[in-house]
Design a protein around this motif. Sequence first.
Motif, PDB file in Angstrom:
ATOM      1  N   ASP A 364       0.858  -1.190   0.000  1.00 53.86           N
ATOM      2  CA  ASP A 364       0.000   0.000   0.000  1.00 53.86           C
ATOM      3  C   ASP A 364       0.897   1.244   0.000  1.00 53.86           C
ATOM      4  O   ASP A 364       1.690   1.441   0.919  1.00 53.86           O
ATOM      5  N   ALA A 366       0.546   5.448  -0.524  1.00 51.44           N
ATOM      6  CA  ALA A 366      -0.401   6.563  -0.648  1.00 51.44           C
ATOM      7  C   ALA A 366       0.354   7.882  -0.479  1.00 51.44           C
ATOM      8  O   ALA A 366       1.328   7.968   0.279  1.00 51.44           O
ATOM      9  N   ARG A 401      -7.693   9.485  -3.625  1.00 52.16           N
ATOM     10  CA  ARG A 401      -8.141   9.272  -2.255  1.00 52.16           C
ATOM     11  C   ARG A 401      -9.146  10.354  -1.869  1.00 52.16           C
ATOM     12  O   ARG A 401      -9.094  11.476  -2.382  1.00 52.16           O
ATOM     13  N   THR A 402     -10.041  10.019  -0.989  1.00 56.21           N
ATOM     14  CA  THR A 402     -10.969  11.012  -0.448  1.00 56.21           C
ATOM     15  C   THR A 402     -10.180  12.052   0.333  1.00 56.21           C
ATOM     16  O   THR A 402      -9.412  11.734   1.226  1.00 56.21           O
ATOM     17  N   ARG A 407      -3.561   6.708  -4.285  1.00 51.00           N
ATOM     18  CA  ARG A 407      -3.196   5.471  -3.587  1.00 51.00           C
ATOM     19  C   ARG A 407      -3.023   4.347  -4.591  1.00 51.00           C
ATOM     20  O   ARG A 407      -3.817   4.192  -5.520  1.00 51.00           O
TER      21      ARG A 407
END
Length: 421
Positions: A364, A366, A401-402, A407
């Motif tokens: 992951d 981000a 991404r919010t 990401r």
Amino acid sequence: MYGDLDDWRRPGPTAKQQRTDLVVGAAFAGFGLLNLALARSVGLYSTGVSAAAEQVGWTLLVTLPIAWRRRRPDAVAIVVSLAFIGGQIREVPEQQLTGGALFCAMYTLGAWGPDHRRSKWIRGGIIATMFVWLGIFYLMKLPTVSADDFEGAAGPFSPIAAIALNGVLVNMFIFGFTYFFGEIAWIAARRQHQLEVQADQLRASQAEARERAVMGERVRIARELHDVVAHHVSVMGVQASAARRVLDRDAGKAKTALASVEQSARTAVDELRRMLSLLRQGDGPDRETAGAGLDRVDDLVASAREAGLTVTAGVFGEPADLPESLSQAAYRIVQEAVTNTIKHAGATTIDVRIRYLADELEVDVADNGHGSTGAGPGGLGLIGMRERVAAHDGVLEAGGRTGGGFRVRARFPLHRTAVTA
């Protein structure tokens, strides 16, 4: 100037544009009748040549066809111009709205005529007819005017010459601008059509180029797979068959054959990994790290910090022994995501997380940048990421991404029992 555009035929108006024309035509007719009533109220053209009902008819005949101006521009222009001359012959006092309707019809013919060559001829014929009528009108009316009617005139021209010259110049100016702006509108529509066609062709060309690139890459990989792996797979098949035959009679020979199968399998996997790395990286700078795995992620984190990013990194869960190809694929995902963040995202922070779950390895990455998915020269890009993940039956998620940022999250199936064995 317009010769290269003359073969194009402009499509007809949309339903909304047709409804707009109906409103415009009704407005022309309504205000024309109102202006006729006002002109009659002040006694313009009170010679009695035409009755009130006839004047209403001529006014409607000039203004009402504007409601169909874009559907039938040729016919509307001809009808309006002839009705305009007829109204003047019959001395209809309304000249303002009917004149506006004439110029509107002329403009529309230039802008919306489906056959541009024919619309040019029609507009030229209408303008010539109007000036012929203007000449006839002056020949009929000016001789009836006396110099006594212009008491106080003091200009350099005689009153009659001034009237004639003014009429000619004003009509030349108005008809010239009407013709010019009609041409400009038609050319703008033609160029818009060309841009749309070029955009469609470009999209089709890009799609075809992508498809060709994918097919070419598949053919190249298939060729390399055959050259690099086919030999080892063939040897494995022969040794496995030999082991099966001697398993019951000579266990030693069977073990030797199975060991050869094992070694051939490892060699094939290693050569396949190296071959795929070379296919991906070519002669770029990443060639030196073809065998890099997740144990090199710290180097990526350090490079991100050196680039000025605030980096958060962590490994979660119980680490497992990973196949070399899987470790390298996960490393490449992190590498590409970090590289894209540094080069394209305009980010200030980046978060790198590696999670060893019960049956998955999750990578992951981000950032808080503007969400770029671009890749620099020699990079994999999003397509390359997806191909690496798909090669290991994994899943890739990439997107905004919010709250901002981008990401990249890849999940690979993890078979701990098989790896341990």
